[in-house]
Scaffold this motif. Structure first.
Motif, PDB file in Angstrom:
ATOM      1  N   ARG A  75       0.830  -1.203   0.000  1.00 36.07           N
ATOM      2  CA  ARG A  75       0.000   0.000   0.000  1.00 36.07           C
ATOM      3  C   ARG A  75       0.864   1.254   0.000  1.00 36.07           C
ATOM      4  NH1 ARG A  75      -4.248  -2.020   4.699  1.00 36.07           N
ATOM      5  NH2 ARG A  75      -5.263  -3.670   3.457  1.00 36.07           N
ATOM      6  N   LEU A  76       1.959   1.197   0.753  1.00 37.40           N
ATOM      7  CA  LEU A  76       2.880   2.328   0.770  1.00 37.40           C
ATOM      8  C   LEU A  76       3.446   2.582  -0.625  1.00 37.40           C
ATOM      9  CD1 LEU A  76       4.460   4.473   2.421  1.00 37.40           C
ATOM     10  CD2 LEU A  76       6.176   2.701   2.882  1.00 37.40           C
ATOM     11  N   ALA A  77       3.681   1.498  -1.355  1.00 40.65           N
ATOM     12  CA  ALA A  77       4.220   1.607  -2.715  1.00 40.65           C
ATOM     13  C   ALA A  77       3.152   1.949  -3.754  1.00 40.65           C
ATOM     14  CB  ALA A  77       4.904   0.299  -3.097  1.00 40.65           C
ATOM     15  N   ARG A  78       1.898   2.055  -3.300  1.00 40.71           N
ATOM     16  CA  ARG A  78       0.756   2.279  -4.194  1.00 40.71           C
ATOM     17  C   ARG A  78       0.604   1.152  -5.217  1.00 40.71           C
ATOM     18  NH1 ARG A  78       1.505   8.789  -5.365  1.00 40.71           N
ATOM     19  NH2 ARG A  78       0.834   9.502  -3.292  1.00 40.71           N
ATOM     20  N   ARG A  79       0.959  -0.058  -4.787  1.00 41.27           N
ATOM     21  CA  ARG A  79       0.783  -1.253  -5.596  1.00 41.27           C
ATOM     22  C   ARG A  79       0.135  -2.323  -4.713  1.00 41.27           C
ATOM     23  NH1 ARG A  79       6.524  -1.428  -9.016  1.00 41.27           N
ATOM     24  NH2 ARG A  79       6.519   0.793  -9.567  1.00 41.27           N
ATOM     25  N   TRP A 245       8.545   3.208  -0.695  1.00 38.03           N
ATOM     26  CA  TRP A 245       8.291   4.621  -1.001  1.00 38.03           C
ATOM     27  C   TRP A 245       8.859   4.989  -2.371  1.00 38.03           C
ATOM     28  CZ3 TRP A 245       5.280   8.216   1.258  1.00 38.03           C
ATOM     29  CH2 TRP A 245       5.453   9.541   0.835  1.00 38.03           C
ATOM     30  N   ARG A 248       6.758   4.289  -5.450  1.00 32.36           N
ATOM     31  CA  ARG A 248       5.575   5.104  -5.721  1.00 32.36           C
ATOM     32  C   ARG A 248       5.716   5.856  -7.037  1.00 32.36           C
ATOM     33  NH1 ARG A 248       2.652   6.276  -0.683  1.00 32.36           N
ATOM     34  NH2 ARG A 248       2.026   8.312  -1.461  1.00 32.36           N
TER      35      ARG A 248
END
Length: 249
Positions: A75-79, A245, A248
């Motif tokens: 989720r932090l990686a937006r994946r 991070w 992202r």
């Protein structure tokens, strides 16, 4: 979601349990083999320090997120990926095996554990055929002659799906080796999944798992073993968060 470790890329795919079961159903119906790994934070600790483990992991064509920290990093990686615990997949995989007429082999633990797990799985999954129960000896080396002997037993059993409960990294290393030798067979590493089925290990209650505190349950159940493990996991989190991070974009 992906992790870059020792110049290799470990990519989580399928991303959700529903997607995984659809892939496994297709593979079993067409007798197309696979190697399934269940990635968690402890595995990542081992991967950063064990090049042979990295090689074995990269030979798995299916990798799912087995721990909440991996989900949070995605989720932090937006994946984002969903949580797919290996232990939760044991019964659904056995149901797929029964539906497709795929015979099953169990590898790991002790003879008593495998017998109990097989009995309970056959009782709750009508039509399931467990044709091999293999408990390797203490000090089992998946890359040596003992590993070759297990592969020979699997080949002779006629099984199309093998659950491996040897712990990391042994189960993943054996899965990678056996998948290459038996490309028509599916291999799924399930960790303590068979112990939970057999009742030789007590899993955290469902409500504890739902609030993402299974790690605390396990630590309090076996602090001498689990506290050092979780300390090592906590130590690599900052680097993993920084890497997530950067993804992202």
């Amino acid at each position: 979601m992906e992790f870059h470790i020792q110049d290799q890329v470990i990519r989580i795919s399928p991303r959700e349990s529903v997607e995984l079961l659809a892939v496994l159903s297709q593979r079993l119906r067409t007798q197309e083999g696979f190697a399934l790994a269940t990635l968690n934070l402890d595995h990542l600790v081992k991967l950063y320090s064990d090049p042979a483990f990295v090689v074995a992991y990269t030979r798995h064509d299916l990798v799912v997120a087995d721990g909440n920290p991996v989900v949070y990093l995605s989720r932090l990686a937006r994946r984002p990926v969903g949580l797919v615990p290996g232990a939760d997949m044991v019964v659904p995989m056995m149901q797929l095996a029964a539906e497709t007429g795929t015979r099953v082999a169990l590898v790991g633990g002790t003879e008593a554990t495998l017998h109990a797990a097989a009995e309970r799985l056959c009782a709750c999954v009508p039509g399931l055929q467990v044709v091999a129960r293999i408990a390797p000896p203490m000090g089992f080396d998946p890359m040596g002659p003992q590993g070759e002997a297990v592969i020979a037993q699997l080949r002779a059993s006629g099984a199309g799906l093998c659950l491996l409960a040897l712990g990391a990294p042994k189960q993943e290393m054996l899965a990678a080796r056996a998948h290459a030798a038996l490309p028509q067979m599916g291999f799924a590493s399930v960790g303590a999944g068979l112990d939970f089925i057999a009742g030789t290990q007590l899993r955290a209650p469902l409500w504890v798992r739902r609030i993402a505190f299974e790690w605390l349950w396990r630590m309090l159940s076996n602090p001498r073993r689990m506290m050092p493990r979780y300390a090592r996991c906590a130590a690599i989190l900052p680097d993993l968060m920084a890497g997530a991070w950067r993804l992202r974009g």
